[in-house]
Design a protein around this motif. Structure first.
Motif, PDB file in Angstrom:
ATOM      1  N   ALA A  20       3.556 -12.960  23.234  1.00 28.72           N
ATOM      2  CA  ALA A  20       3.073 -14.128  23.431  1.00 28.72           C
ATOM      3  C   ALA A  20       3.113 -15.114  22.076  1.00 28.72           C
ATOM      4  O   ALA A  20       2.138 -14.664  21.160  1.00 28.72           O
ATOM      5  CB  ALA A  20       1.729 -13.850  24.082  1.00 28.72           C
ATOM      6  N   GLN A  21       3.826 -16.035  22.029  1.00 29.63           N
ATOM      7  CA  GLN A  21       3.656 -16.926  20.800  1.00 29.63           C
ATOM      8  C   GLN A  21       4.019 -18.557  21.041  1.00 29.63           C
ATOM      9  O   GLN A  21       4.368 -18.675  21.953  1.00 29.63           O
ATOM     10  CB  GLN A  21       4.844 -16.393  19.959  1.00 29.63           C
ATOM     11  CG  GLN A  21       6.319 -16.633  20.633  1.00 29.63           C
ATOM     12  CD  GLN A  21       7.508 -16.066  19.784  1.00 29.63           C
ATOM     13  OE1 GLN A  21       7.219 -15.176  19.257  1.00 29.63           O
ATOM     14  NE2 GLN A  21       8.499 -16.877  19.716  1.00 29.63           N
ATOM     15  N   SER A  22       3.491 -19.062  20.063  1.00 20.65           N
ATOM     16  CA  SER A  22       3.404 -20.600  20.076  1.00 20.65           C
ATOM     17  C   SER A  22       4.747 -21.037  19.480  1.00 20.65           C
ATOM     18  O   SER A  22       5.710 -20.203  19.204  1.00 20.65           O
ATOM     19  CB  SER A  22       2.371 -21.255  19.259  1.00 20.65           C
ATOM     20  OG  SER A  22       2.439 -20.767  17.681  1.00 20.65           O
ATOM     21  N   SER A  23       4.851 -22.424  19.287  1.00 20.92           N
ATOM     22  CA  SER A  23       6.444 -22.934  18.902  1.00 20.92           C
ATOM     23  C   SER A  23       6.464 -22.515  17.305  1.00 20.92           C
ATOM     24  O   SER A  23       7.928 -22.473  16.983  1.00 20.92           O
ATOM     25  CB  SER A  23       6.441 -24.253  18.739  1.00 20.92           C
ATOM     26  OG  SER A  23       5.074 -24.912  18.220  1.00 20.92           O
ATOM     27  N   SER A  24       5.560 -22.017  16.772  1.00 20.82           N
ATOM     28  CA  SER A  24       5.736 -21.529  15.369  1.00 20.82           C
ATOM     29  C   SER A  24       6.233 -20.342  15.372  1.00 20.82           C
ATOM     30  O   SER A  24       6.828 -19.791  13.983  1.00 20.82           O
ATOM     31  CB  SER A  24       4.336 -21.431  14.830  1.00 20.82           C
ATOM     32  OG  SER A  24       3.419 -20.332  15.025  1.00 20.82           O
ATOM     33  N   GLY A  25       6.329 -19.459  16.374  1.00 15.82           N
ATOM     34  CA  GLY A  25       6.917 -18.182  16.117  1.00 15.82           C
ATOM     35  C   GLY A  25       5.752 -17.034  16.252  1.00 15.82           C
ATOM     36  O   GLY A  25       6.317 -15.881  15.976  1.00 15.82           O
ATOM     37  N   PHE A  26       4.635 -17.305  15.784  1.00 16.15           N
ATOM     38  CA  PHE A  26       3.540 -16.700  15.686  1.00 16.15           C
ATOM     39  C   PHE A  26       2.842 -16.568  17.211  1.00 16.15           C
ATOM     40  O   PHE A  26       2.788 -17.388  17.795  1.00 16.15           O
ATOM     41  CB  PHE A  26       2.755 -16.923  14.638  1.00 16.15           C
ATOM     42  CG  PHE A  26       3.340 -16.801  13.377  1.00 16.15           C
ATOM     43  CD1 PHE A  26       3.424 -15.357  12.815  1.00 16.15           C
ATOM     44  CD2 PHE A  26       4.106 -17.693  12.720  1.00 16.15           C
ATOM     45  CE1 PHE A  26       4.095 -15.310  11.391  1.00 16.15           C
ATOM     46  CE2 PHE A  26       4.540 -17.541  11.451  1.00 16.15           C
ATOM     47  CZ  PHE A  26       4.658 -16.228  10.830  1.00 16.15           C
ATOM     48  N   PRO A  27       1.795 -15.387  17.217  1.00 17.88           N
ATOM     49  CA  PRO A  27       0.904 -15.446  18.321  1.00 17.88           C
ATOM     50  C   PRO A  27      -0.118 -16.756  18.427  1.00 17.88           C
ATOM     51  O   PRO A  27      -0.215 -17.148  17.361  1.00 17.88           O
ATOM     52  CB  PRO A  27       0.199 -14.196  18.150  1.00 17.88           C
ATOM     53  CG  PRO A  27       1.113 -13.388  17.352  1.00 17.88           C
ATOM     54  CD  PRO A  27       1.787 -14.326  16.524  1.00 17.88           C
ATOM     55  N   LYS A  28      -0.580 -17.007  19.590  1.00 20.01           N
ATOM     56  CA  LYS A  28      -0.866 -18.486  19.589  1.00 20.01           C
ATOM     57  C   LYS A  28      -2.311 -18.497  19.015  1.00 20.01           C
ATOM     58  O   LYS A  28      -2.917 -19.572  18.718  1.00 20.01           O
ATOM     59  CB  LYS A  28      -1.018 -18.670  21.153  1.00 20.01           C
ATOM     60  CG  LYS A  28       0.338 -18.867  21.826  1.00 20.01           C
ATOM     61  CD  LYS A  28      -0.001 -19.228  23.582  1.00 20.01           C
ATOM     62  CE  LYS A  28       1.527 -19.642  24.084  1.00 20.01           C
ATOM     63  NZ  LYS A  28       1.375 -19.573  25.393  1.00 20.01           N
ATOM     64  N   GLU A  29      -2.951 -17.193  18.886  1.00 16.85           N
ATOM     65  CA  GLU A  29      -4.307 -17.324  18.379  1.00 16.85           C
ATOM     66  C   GLU A  29      -4.151 -17.497  16.742  1.00 16.85           C
ATOM     67  O   GLU A  29      -5.266 -17.682  16.189  1.00 16.85           O
ATOM     68  CB  GLU A  29      -5.082 -16.165  18.727  1.00 16.85           C
ATOM     69  CG  GLU A  29      -4.617 -14.720  18.162  1.00 16.85           C
ATOM     70  CD  GLU A  29      -3.446 -14.162  19.130  1.00 16.85           C
ATOM     71  OE1 GLU A  29      -3.400 -12.715  19.178  1.00 16.85           O
ATOM     72  OE2 GLU A  29      -3.178 -14.735  19.890  1.00 16.85           O
ATOM     73  N   TYR A  30      -3.068 -17.418  16.248  1.00 12.07           N
ATOM     74  CA  TYR A  30      -2.735 -17.236  14.868  1.00 12.07           C
ATOM     75  C   TYR A  30      -2.984 -18.911  14.358  1.00 12.07           C
ATOM     76  O   TYR A  30      -2.293 -19.905  15.110  1.00 12.07           O
ATOM     77  CB  TYR A  30      -1.726 -16.790  14.345  1.00 12.07           C
ATOM     78  CG  TYR A  30      -1.847 -15.233  14.164  1.00 12.07           C
ATOM     79  CD1 TYR A  30      -2.632 -14.643  14.981  1.00 12.07           C
ATOM     80  CD2 TYR A  30      -0.517 -14.611  13.935  1.00 12.07           C
ATOM     81  CE1 TYR A  30      -2.798 -13.213  14.828  1.00 12.07           C
ATOM     82  CE2 TYR A  30      -0.499 -13.127  13.815  1.00 12.07           C
ATOM     83  CZ  TYR A  30      -1.655 -12.302  14.599  1.00 12.07           C
ATOM     84  OH  TYR A  30      -1.581 -11.221  14.660  1.00 12.07           O
ATOM     85  N   LYS A  31      -3.256 -19.191  13.190  1.00 12.21           N
ATOM     86  CA  LYS A  31      -3.522 -20.490  12.610  1.00 12.21           C
ATOM     87  C   LYS A  31      -2.282 -20.485  11.652  1.00 12.21           C
ATOM     88  O   LYS A  31      -2.014 -19.853  10.889  1.00 12.21           O
ATOM     89  CB  LYS A  31      -4.727 -20.911  11.918  1.00 12.21           C
ATOM     90  CG  LYS A  31      -4.762 -22.578  11.338  1.00 12.21           C
ATOM     91  CD  LYS A  31      -6.220 -22.644  11.150  1.00 12.21           C
ATOM     92  CE  LYS A  31      -6.198 -24.294  10.734  1.00 12.21           C
ATOM     93  NZ  LYS A  31      -7.644 -24.729  10.315  1.00 12.21           N
ATOM     94  N   VAL A  32      -1.285 -21.698  11.527  1.00 19.94           N
ATOM     95  CA  VAL A  32      -0.180 -21.650  11.105  1.00 19.94           C
ATOM     96  C   VAL A  32       0.008 -23.056  10.200  1.00 19.94           C
ATOM     97  O   VAL A  32      -0.167 -23.974  10.947  1.00 19.94           O
ATOM     98  CB  VAL A  32       1.222 -21.484  11.783  1.00 19.94           C
ATOM     99  CG1 VAL A  32       2.471 -21.389  10.732  1.00 19.94           C
ATOM    100  CG2 VAL A  32       0.891 -20.227  12.550  1.00 19.94           C
ATOM    101  N   LEU A  33      -0.071 -23.050   9.169  1.00 16.31           N
ATOM    102  CA  LEU A  33       0.046 -24.209   8.148  1.00 16.31           C
ATOM    103  C   LEU A  33       1.428 -24.342   7.451  1.00 16.31           C
ATOM    104  O   LEU A  33       1.821 -23.174   6.898  1.00 16.31           O
ATOM    105  CB  LEU A  33      -1.229 -24.164   7.112  1.00 16.31           C
ATOM    106  CG  LEU A  33      -2.610 -24.199   7.925  1.00 16.31           C
ATOM    107  CD1 LEU A  33      -3.447 -23.995   6.846  1.00 16.31           C
ATOM    108  CD2 LEU A  33      -2.794 -25.663   8.864  1.00 16.31           C
TER     109      LEU A  33
END
Length: 296
Positions: A20-33
């Motif tokens: 389960a991931q966001s458009s960043s390729g990481f799990p949705k709960e992770y913050k990606v900068l």
């Protein structure tokens, strides 16, 4: 030394692994900068593609995993599944964008090496710290890896309060005791070089280069005294990569404990390289967890 055998069918499935991931390729709960180096230091002009920063704001904060990609590597295209595993182990993660071309092995060879047995260590000193005068590469002081990391941490401490990035700074410099250094290929060698000179939380070297001080003689810096003790060193390589023998020799010279040297040997899909398999193949996730340990 550890060898790993897994049926070939699972290797190919690993590259189709999803979560389960966001458009960043990481799990949705992770913050990606994504942060451009020039946003942190206006003097930086070269290799200005963004740094990648990932962490879980809901987890107890742990150590920082500072990762350096190999030659030609782009931070945003880094091994996201390895980074996601690191975050699950409690790490904040930075995959740094830095000048990674040309590589050490492309410069410190032939006449350059014959004329200067310390070519590789002087090259790495310039690329990491920018504080010497190594004329064979054009890296400027502001381009240095440690300057980029320092300026990024300072920038994040001001712009991303939730990340509590001050934890990884001390007197305006990286607090190495809170930072695990890692990298692949050229980046793995950079991690090892840093760990020789600073007491880091951990060092994880993925196929970290093959520096020489003379023809068929590995670089002297590998055997130099290390500030980071041997029990915090981990090294991996793939048994079928061309430089496997030399990489293993460098690990032995660096006194990495035998049970902390991972000789990966899984088959890899056509068109991919053994050299990068250890950091990309999710069938190694159990080994990644061993390499990373718990960060918090």
């Amino acid at each position: 030394m550890k060898f790993f055998l897994i049926p070939l069918a699972f290797i190919f499935l690993s590259y189709n692994f999803t979560f389960a991931q966001s458009s960043s390729g990481f799990p949705k709960e992770y913050k990606v900068l994504e942060v451009k180096p020039s946003s942190t230091d206006s003097l930086i002009k070269e290799s200005n593609s963004p740094h990648l920063v990932v962490y879980n704001p809901d987890a107890k904060q742990g150590k920082l995993l500072f990762f350096m990609p190999g030659t030609g590597g782009i931070a945003l295209n880094g091994p996201k599944r390895f980074f996601a595993t690191a975050v699950s182990q409690g790490y904040h993660v930075i995959n740094i964008s830095y000048i990674n071309r040309p590589a050490v092995a492309q410069i410190c060879k032939g006449e350059n090496l014959a004329d200067n047995s310390k070519c590789t260590s002087e090259f790495r000193q310039q690329r990491i710290y920018g504080d010497n005068d190594f004329s064979l590469i054009d890296d400027e002081p502001q381009d240095a890896i440690v300057n980029r990391l320092t300026k990024l941490l300072i920038y994040l401490s001001k712009t991303d309060k939730a990340g509590n990035w001050d934890t990884y700074l001390e007197d305006g410099k990286p607090k190495w005791s809170e930072i695990a250094v890692s990298g692949q290929s050229q980046g793995g060698g950079m991690a090892a070089f840093i760990a020789k000179e600073h007491l880091v939380a951990r060092v994880i070297d993925f196929s970290g280069g093959w520096d020489y001080s003379a023809k068929n003689k590995i670089a002297d810096w590998y055997a130099a005294k290390s500030v980071t003790p041997a029990n915090l060193w981990y090294g991996t390589y793939h048994a079928k990569e061309p430089a496997a023998k030399v990489i293993k020799e460098s690990y032995v010279a660096m006194k990495i404990p035998e049970n902390q040297i991972y000789a990966f040997d899984l088959a890899f899909p056509k068109g991919r390289k053994a050299h990068s398999n250890g950091i990309r193949n999710t069938n190694y996730v159990d080994q990644w967890i061993e390499l990373l340990g718990k960060a918090n």
